[in-house]
Design an enzyme around this catalytic site. Sequence first.
Site, PDB file in Angstrom:
ATOM      1  N   CYS A 127       0.902  -1.188   0.065  1.00  0.00           N
ATOM      2  CA  CYS A 127      -0.086  -0.073   0.058  1.00  0.00           C
ATOM      3  C   CYS A 127       1.127   1.241   0.076  1.00  0.00           C
ATOM      4  O   CYS A 127       1.571   1.379  -0.998  1.00  0.00           O
ATOM      5  CB  CYS A 127      -1.115   0.048   1.311  1.00  0.00           C
ATOM      6  N   HIS A 161      -3.474  -5.391   1.368  1.00  0.00           N
ATOM      7  CA  HIS A 161      -3.354  -5.869   2.771  1.00  0.00           C
ATOM      8  C   HIS A 161      -3.631  -7.238   2.782  1.00  0.00           C
ATOM      9  O   HIS A 161      -4.679  -7.618   2.102  1.00  0.00           O
ATOM     10  CB  HIS A 161      -4.199  -5.019   3.458  1.00  0.00           C
TER      11      HIS A 161
END
Length: 501
Positions: free
Chosen positions: A330, A437
């Site tokens: 991310c 994630h």
Amino acid sequence: MAKAIMVQGTMSNAGKSIITAGLCRIFAQDGYKVAPFKSQNMALNSYITKDGLEMGRAQVVQAEASYKEPDVRMNPILLKPTSNRTSQVIVNGEILGNMPAGDYFKYKTKLIPDIMKAYNSLAEENDIIVIEGAGSPAEINLKQEDIVNMGMAKLAKAPVLIAGDIDQGGVFASLYGTYMLQSEEEKQYIKGTIINKFRGDLKILEPGLKMLEDLIHIPTLGVVPYMDIDIDDEDSLSDRFSNKNSGGDVDIVVIRLPRISNFTDFNVFEYMEGVSVRYITKPSQLKNPDLVILPGTKNTLGDLKWLRESGLEASILKYAAEGKPVFGICGGYQMLGKTLKDPWHVEEGGEISGLGLINAETVFEREKTRSRVKGQFHHLSGIFEGLNHKIFEGYEIHMGITTPLGGEAFTSSLEAMDGGVKSDGLCSNNIYGTYVHGIFDEGQVAETIIRTLMEKKGLVYEPNKNFNMVEYKNKEYDKLADALRKALDMEAIYRILNEGI
């Protein structure tokens, strides 16, 4: 409608989240339909539900303890700090916007209808709601228009238990002070106190318990021992982050960014035999790990500047130049690229150069990407080549689009819950970045990485085939419930619950 009971604390990290989770498991074990609830949570670690909505991870843990699917109604307001004075405000899983603390303080009572709609909906479906407070009700500067501590107790007509952390010292003063700083009306809501994180001889503590009860005329409902229980809990972050020892055959370093988010991405490695996970903040702590991970962050630009100023950027670049693996997730993925642009002032605005380890640029967008995804690796080379064709699941939470600058192929195809398909991930030999994630949670992904790292060192990885994460979590929740049953006067707690306010 469900009966309610609320756990508040004398301070942050008093153990509210864990006690709430434990009570949820106890009530569920006793045959009740139970749900957790926290009107407002401030956290950098969030979760995407099956509906694609964002909520705090503490309530996810409590939902699991309740044998429930995480539901955004359990945490209708989530505040994600973007700086020391500003937070992204998420209501019912959707972004409302970024607000300075002062503006949110004035605005928050307008969210009471959203809070009560979520609460009442849960209350109609369950027998018991276990509500968690935030921080402390003794923060008198925040009492005005409170919606999360005594203000929430009043809205739900919920009796309150106050938890104090004796491990920090001064627990009697903090419990007494917390009680005395409440109004006469609020004192009527407090039905018991809990001493948490106790180590030592209980007999030595008992005179203090009696004196406290004589002072405030509120019973102590139990003394909870300091517990060695492995549950995802933001209160235990300091223990996880304090690990600086490289004791395993494979040494993984996670860069502890100032606004690190979704730290649970790396938990899977901590359960693997022969693997150590360290969180570092200084170049001197890097040493010679087998893998460096740049994690997610709530402020990519600010944390990239910190990485540069701390000297860690230079250390990571030197490490990568030696052909050693770096994995970005991310915000960490965004940092790996050449350029980051923020034309809409999603974070700080402007443009900044990245680490340049991946030939890509990121442009921040006003709309957040938020979805659970399934994917498959392809086009991977170098040290990560073994991941090709492996399947993974996870979730995206980001406000940027990363684009390769030289026609490089993305390394995975993602299928979202709505059926949409898109590409993700870029690889450059020993460098890999992704927006997903939870990408390591699929056992074969983590095992492939560890097996490759061990083979580089001439070692053989032997996976624990009997390990099941869901079973492991449930055993830990049961251990927590057993410990609380032994420590707390559950008969009194049930009486408080049934009598209500």
